[in-house]
Scaffold this motif. Structure first.
Motif, PDB file in Angstrom:
ATOM      1  N   ASN A  62      39.714  43.762  32.894  1.00 28.52           N
ATOM      2  CA  ASN A  62      38.303  43.394  33.086  1.00 28.52           C
ATOM      3  C   ASN A  62      37.938  43.333  34.567  1.00 28.52           C
ATOM      4  O   ASN A  62      36.888  43.842  34.966  1.00 28.52           O
ATOM      5  CB  ASN A  62      37.991  42.066  32.407  1.00 28.52           C
ATOM      6  CG  ASN A  62      38.003  42.178  30.892  1.00 28.52           C
ATOM      7  OD1 ASN A  62      37.815  43.255  30.339  1.00 28.52           O
ATOM      8  ND2 ASN A  62      38.255  41.074  30.224  1.00 28.52           N
ATOM      9  N   GLU A  63      38.790  42.697  35.372  1.00 22.43           N
ATOM     10  CA  GLU A  63      38.515  42.580  36.809  1.00 22.43           C
ATOM     11  C   GLU A  63      38.460  43.938  37.499  1.00 22.43           C
ATOM     12  O   GLU A  63      37.658  44.155  38.408  1.00 22.43           O
ATOM     13  CB  GLU A  63      39.569  41.703  37.490  1.00 22.43           C
ATOM     14  CG  GLU A  63      39.412  40.229  37.204  1.00 22.43           C
ATOM     15  CD  GLU A  63      40.519  39.394  37.814  1.00 22.43           C
ATOM     16  OE1 GLU A  63      41.474  39.950  38.422  1.00 22.43           O
ATOM     17  OE2 GLU A  63      40.447  38.151  37.681  1.00 22.43           O
ATOM     18  N   LYS A  64      39.304  44.845  37.060  1.00 21.51           N
ATOM     19  CA  LYS A  64      39.360  46.178  37.666  1.00 21.51           C
ATOM     20  C   LYS A  64      38.402  47.146  36.987  1.00 21.51           C
ATOM     21  O   LYS A  64      38.338  48.320  37.353  1.00 21.51           O
ATOM     22  CB  LYS A  64      40.793  46.733  37.625  1.00 21.51           C
ATOM     23  CG  LYS A  64      41.815  45.851  38.317  1.00 21.51           C
ATOM     24  CD  LYS A  64      41.477  45.657  39.777  1.00 21.51           C
ATOM     25  CE  LYS A  64      42.521  44.780  40.459  1.00 21.51           C
ATOM     26  NZ  LYS A  64      42.196  44.490  41.841  1.00 21.51           N
ATOM     27  N   GLU A  65      37.677  46.660  35.992  1.00 22.22           N
ATOM     28  CA  GLU A  65      36.712  47.453  35.232  1.00 22.22           C
ATOM     29  C   GLU A  65      37.340  48.715  34.635  1.00 22.22           C
ATOM     30  O   GLU A  65      36.786  49.813  34.691  1.00 22.22           O
ATOM     31  CB  GLU A  65      35.492  47.792  36.091  1.00 22.22           C
ATOM     32  CG  GLU A  65      34.732  46.568  36.545  1.00 22.22           C
ATOM     33  CD  GLU A  65      33.512  46.886  37.385  1.00 22.22           C
ATOM     34  OE1 GLU A  65      33.269  48.066  37.702  1.00 22.22           O
ATOM     35  OE2 GLU A  65      32.790  45.934  37.718  1.00 22.22           O
ATOM     36  N   ILE A  66      38.507  48.514  34.064  1.00 25.51           N
ATOM     37  CA  ILE A  66      39.225  49.611  33.395  1.00 25.51           C
ATOM     38  C   ILE A  66      39.016  49.448  31.892  1.00 25.51           C
ATOM     39  O   ILE A  66      39.261  48.369  31.347  1.00 25.51           O
ATOM     40  CB  ILE A  66      40.741  49.568  33.726  1.00 25.51           C
ATOM     41  CG1 ILE A  66      40.963  49.710  35.235  1.00 25.51           C
ATOM     42  CG2 ILE A  66      41.484  50.651  32.955  1.00 25.51           C
ATOM     43  CD1 ILE A  66      42.399  49.500  35.667  1.00 25.51           C
ATOM     44  N   PRO A  67      38.564  50.498  31.215  1.00 33.40           N
ATOM     45  CA  PRO A  67      38.406  50.414  29.750  1.00 33.40           C
ATOM     46  C   PRO A  67      39.739  50.074  29.083  1.00 33.40           C
ATOM     47  O   PRO A  67      40.812  50.397  29.605  1.00 33.40           O
ATOM     48  CB  PRO A  67      37.943  51.814  29.355  1.00 33.40           C
ATOM     49  CG  PRO A  67      37.388  52.413  30.606  1.00 33.40           C
ATOM     50  CD  PRO A  67      38.167  51.804  31.739  1.00 33.40           C
ATOM     51  N   SER A  68      39.659  49.461  27.938  1.00 34.57           N
ATOM     52  CA  SER A  68      40.873  49.057  27.224  1.00 34.57           C
ATOM     53  C   SER A  68      41.709  50.265  26.827  1.00 34.57           C
ATOM     54  O   SER A  68      41.208  51.198  26.209  1.00 34.57           O
ATOM     55  CB  SER A  68      40.521  48.261  25.971  1.00 34.57           C
ATOM     56  OG  SER A  68      39.962  47.031  26.320  1.00 34.57           O
ATOM     57  N   PRO A  69      42.985  50.226  27.159  1.00 31.73           N
ATOM     58  CA  PRO A  69      43.890  51.290  26.712  1.00 31.73           C
ATOM     59  C   PRO A  69      44.305  51.033  25.268  1.00 31.73           C
ATOM     60  O   PRO A  69      43.984  49.987  24.695  1.00 31.73           O
ATOM     61  CB  PRO A  69      45.089  51.139  27.653  1.00 31.73           C
ATOM     62  CG  PRO A  69      45.113  49.667  27.954  1.00 31.73           C
ATOM     63  CD  PRO A  69      43.666  49.239  27.993  1.00 31.73           C
ATOM     64  N   GLN A  70      45.025  51.959  24.693  1.00 31.17           N
ATOM     65  CA  GLN A  70      45.584  51.748  23.361  1.00 31.17           C
ATOM     66  C   GLN A  70      46.934  51.063  23.519  1.00 31.17           C
ATOM     67  O   GLN A  70      47.817  51.571  24.205  1.00 31.17           O
ATOM     68  CB  GLN A  70      45.765  53.068  22.612  1.00 31.17           C
ATOM     69  CG  GLN A  70      46.330  52.839  21.222  1.00 31.17           C
ATOM     70  CD  GLN A  70      46.376  54.098  20.395  1.00 31.17           C
ATOM     71  OE1 GLN A  70      45.735  55.086  20.717  1.00 31.17           O
ATOM     72  NE2 GLN A  70      47.134  54.070  19.323  1.00 31.17           N
ATOM     73  N   ILE A  71      47.066  49.901  22.912  1.00 32.07           N
ATOM     74  CA  ILE A  71      48.320  49.158  22.948  1.00 32.07           C
ATOM     75  C   ILE A  71      49.214  49.715  21.841  1.00 32.07           C
ATOM     76  O   ILE A  71      48.846  49.705  20.669  1.00 32.07           O
ATOM     77  CB  ILE A  71      48.097  47.644  22.721  1.00 32.07           C
ATOM     78  CG1 ILE A  71      47.095  47.075  23.720  1.00 32.07           C
ATOM     79  CG2 ILE A  71      49.425  46.903  22.738  1.00 32.07           C
ATOM     80  CD1 ILE A  71      47.530  47.053  25.144  1.00 32.07           C
ATOM     81  N   LEU A  72      50.384  50.198  22.218  1.00 31.16           N
ATOM     82  CA  LEU A  72      51.320  50.734  21.231  1.00 31.16           C
ATOM     83  C   LEU A  72      52.294  49.665  20.746  1.00 31.16           C
ATOM     84  O   LEU A  72      52.708  49.677  19.598  1.00 31.16           O
ATOM     85  CB  LEU A  72      52.107  51.904  21.827  1.00 31.16           C
ATOM     86  CG  LEU A  72      51.284  53.109  22.254  1.00 31.16           C
ATOM     87  CD1 LEU A  72      52.187  54.161  22.890  1.00 31.16           C
ATOM     88  CD2 LEU A  72      50.535  53.693  21.074  1.00 31.16           C
ATOM     89  N   SER A  73      52.669  48.758  21.671  1.00 29.24           N
ATOM     90  CA  SER A  73      53.650  47.749  21.306  1.00 29.24           C
ATOM     91  C   SER A  73      53.563  46.566  22.254  1.00 29.24           C
ATOM     92  O   SER A  73      53.340  46.739  23.452  1.00 29.24           O
ATOM     93  CB  SER A  73      55.053  48.361  21.377  1.00 29.24           C
ATOM     94  OG  SER A  73      56.054  47.385  21.215  1.00 29.24           O
TER      95      SER A  73
END
Length: 172
Positions: A62-73
Motif C-alpha cells: 500500500n505504501e509503495k502503491e503496488i497492486p496486490s500480487p497473487q499469493i501462491l503460498s
C-alpha cells in the motif's frame, strides 16, 4: 445389506465383473493442462504470527502503491513468514525494486517459476510421482511442491522453466 423390511433378504450381487470393467468404475486421473508463472518471488518477514507478517506485507504494498500480487503460498515457522508471490511483470519488478531498500522484508536472491499441472478428478499420488520422476530424469531440481484438490504445483529455478514445461508436456 438388510432392506427396510424384516422379512427382506437384503441385496445380493450375483454377477461378477471383469478386471477391465472394474477399472472403468473408478475415476481416472490424468494431467489435463499445464499453467506456469514465469517469475515467482520468495519473501521472508520476521514476525510473531502469520497475520502480523501478512499485515506488514500489505502495508508495504500500500505504501509503495503496488497492486496486490497473487499469493501462491504462506508458511509461518520459527517466527518467520515465508511468502511466495507472483503477478504481471510490472508488479513483480516493482516489488523487487522497492525491496532493495527495505529492512523488514527480505527477498530471496533466486527467482523461481511455478508450473501447475491441472488434473482430471483429484490429484493422485501417481500423478505427482510421474511429475517428480520426469523432472528428476531431466535433472531439474524442485524447490517446493504444493498440492490442491485439482492440481499439483511445482516451484523450480526460473532458468529451468522452459525445459520443465517441455518435459511435462509429454505427460499430457
Amino acid at each position: 445389506g438388510p432392506a427396510h423390511h424384516k422379512t427382506s433378504e437384503g441385496t445380493w450381487i450375483t454377477e461378477t465383473i471383469s478386471a477391465e470393467m472394474e477399472k472403468k468404475m473408478f475415476e481416472s486421473h490424468q494431467i489435463l493442462a499445464l499453467n506456469s508463472f514465469e517469475k515467482v518471488l520468495k519473501l521472508q518477514l520476521v514476525c510473531q504470527n502469520s497475520k502480523d507478517g501478512f499485515q506488514v506485507l500489505q502495508k508495504f504494498l500500500n505504501e509503495k502503491e503496488i497492486p496486490s500480487p497473487q499469493i501462491l503460498s504462506l508458511k509461518f515457522s520459527d517466527d518467520r513468514l515465508t511468502v511466495y508471490l507472483t503477478g504481471p511483470n510490472e508488479i513483480v519488478t516493482a516489488i523487487k525494486e522497492e525491496l532493495k531498500n527495505n529492512s523488514s522484508i527480505k527477498m530471496d536472491a533466486d527467482i523461481y517459476s511455478s508450473i501447475a499441472a491441472t488434473c482430471s478428478g483429484v490429484t493422485s499420488p501417481q500423478i505427482l510421482e510421474k511429475i517428480l520422476q520426469t523432472l528428476k530424469d531431466s535433472t531439474i531440481e524442485i524447490s517446493d511442491v504444493w498440492m490442491t484438490a485439482m492440481s499439483a504445483v511445482i516451484l523450480i529455478p526460473s532458468a529451468n522453466r522452459e525445459k520443465a514445461l517441455h518435459q511435462l508436456h509429454t505427460l499430457i
